[in-house]
Write an enzyme that holds these catalytic residues in place. Structure first.
Site, PDB file in Angstrom:
ATOM      1  N   ARG A 164     -10.878  -1.266   7.029  1.00 52.95           N
ATOM      2  CA  ARG A 164      -9.966  -2.205   7.850  1.00 52.95           C
ATOM      3  C   ARG A 164      -9.445  -1.697   9.099  1.00 52.95           C
ATOM      4  NH1 ARG A 164      -4.990   0.556   8.955  1.00 52.95           N
ATOM      5  NH2 ARG A 164      -3.540   0.539   7.504  1.00 52.95           N
ATOM      6  N   LYS A 192       0.727  -1.208   0.001  1.00 51.98           N
ATOM      7  CA  LYS A 192      -0.028   0.068   0.126  1.00 51.98           C
ATOM      8  C   LYS A 192       0.826   1.236   0.023  1.00 51.98           C
ATOM      9  CE  LYS A 192      -2.238   2.082   3.467  1.00 51.98           C
ATOM     10  NZ  LYS A 192      -3.320   2.319   4.775  1.00 51.98           N
ATOM     11  N   GLY A 211      -3.672  -0.614  18.101  1.00 54.86           N
ATOM     12  CA  GLY A 211      -4.012  -0.814  16.587  1.00 54.86           C
ATOM     13  C   GLY A 211      -3.169  -0.098  15.860  1.00 54.86           C
TER      14      GLY A 211
END
Length: 329
Positions: free
Chosen positions: A118, A75, A300
């Site tokens: 996501r 990405k 995260g």
């Protein structure tokens, strides 16, 4: 993505991504890749992230290989803080997928919608595996573009009744309030301290560089998903929280260097051994929450394999639904 490279290159636009992939698809893809990472079946390559010296932008690459899902890619993108004034999202990215058997490019997939999806799936996975089953109050810290994605994904994991929220810019809270109303949830704007006292689950999704939530504001049994810190220097919560909580991460090495845990590690409050990969809970090799009083925290940071997993699903669904036409490169 196990694509036949003889079919040519798939170009999957942002519009098509929004049409084909849904929250359950993203949840399953992210959960599976976290499990694969913990088993050693998937790994992320070193992240490149740089200030480019123009438009105050951060630009970089996240990449990796999931041997279990046979997904290889990268990405490319970053953060352009002036984009909102131009009618664009501040986060801009594109995912390139390659055939693991030949190295040929198989798909170019718009990454903006998928990044928000996501990221929300990641916190939702943590809630599903770590939050108390009787959690009723969801606390939202942050009200930017990704906050509504976070809210929608979170409420699918527990039977929440109420949302309490705080944002450094209160004028942005109505967008969260509107989504809460749509979902049939009561909504209240509160102070950060009130949020900590009331919430059973807290999601932080900001670009802050200082703690917004202090450790002594958090009540026993809370689950906290820290989703905004992905760069050195960023910070959303009091480092002391890492001392009182059981800490999980998407990827431990990234968490302690560019994630929320960086500050607690730098100050000596915890070490790398105090963090557990969320994939271990998913795989059943770690019990996760051990009591109703335990505070759990998920760091995260956002890993490349998440992006590749959801992009692979989007490309597959777009092809199956006849929404893309392969082209020769």
């Amino acid at each position: 993505m196990s694509a036949n490279t003889d079919d040519g290159l798939l170009i999957v636009s942002e519009e098509i991504c929004e049409k084909v992939i849904r929250r359950p698809d993203a949840f399953s893809a992210v959960e599976a890749v976290f499990g694969a990472m913990a088993r050693g079946d998937a790994y992320n390559f070193p992240v490149v992230r740089e200030a480019i010296g123009h438009a105050d932008a951060l630009y970089g690459f996240k990449s990796g290989f999931d041997r279990a899902g046979m997904v290889l890619g990268v990405k490319a993108g970053g953060y352009w803080p002036g984009n909102m004034a131009k009618g664009l999202t501040n986060h801009q990215s594109t995912v390139c997928l390659f055939d693991p058997d030949t190295g040929r490019l198989t798909a170019l997939v718009g990454g903006n919608y998928l990044t928000a999806l996501r990221t929300a799936a990641s916190s939702a996975v943590s809630i599903a595996h770590l939050a108390r089953k009787d959690a009723k109050v969801l606390g939202m810290v942050g009200a930017g573009h990704q906050s509504t994605f976070q809210l929608r994904a979170a409420v699918e994991q527990r039977d929440f009744e109420r949302v309490v929220a705080w944002n450094p810019h209160p004028d942005m809270l109505p967008r969260l309030a509107a989504v809460a109303e749509e979902l049939g949830l009561a909504f209240e704007a509160v102070t950060p301290e009130e949020l900590g006292a009331q919430a059973d689950v807290i999601i932080t999704i900001t670009s802050a560089f200082e703690p917004l939530i202090m450790a002594d504001w958090i009540k026993p049994g809370t689950h906290i998903a820290c989703m905004g810190t992905d760069t050195k220097g960023k910070q959303e919560v009091d480092p002391a929280l890492f001392k009182s909580a059981t800490v999980f991460a998407d990827e431990i090495a990234q968490s302690i260097t560019i994630g929320e845990a960086q500050h607690a590690v730098a100050s000596g409050l915890i070490g790398e051994g105090n963090l557990t990969a969320i994939g271990e809970v998913i795989n059943g090799t770690h019990p996760g929450r051990s009591s109703a009083e335990e505070i759990t925290l998920f760091d995260g940071t956002g890993v490349g394999l998440q992006d590749l997993a959801v992009a692979s699903v989007a490309a597959r669904l777009a092809r199956e639904q006849g929404l893309v036409t392969p082209v020769a490169l």
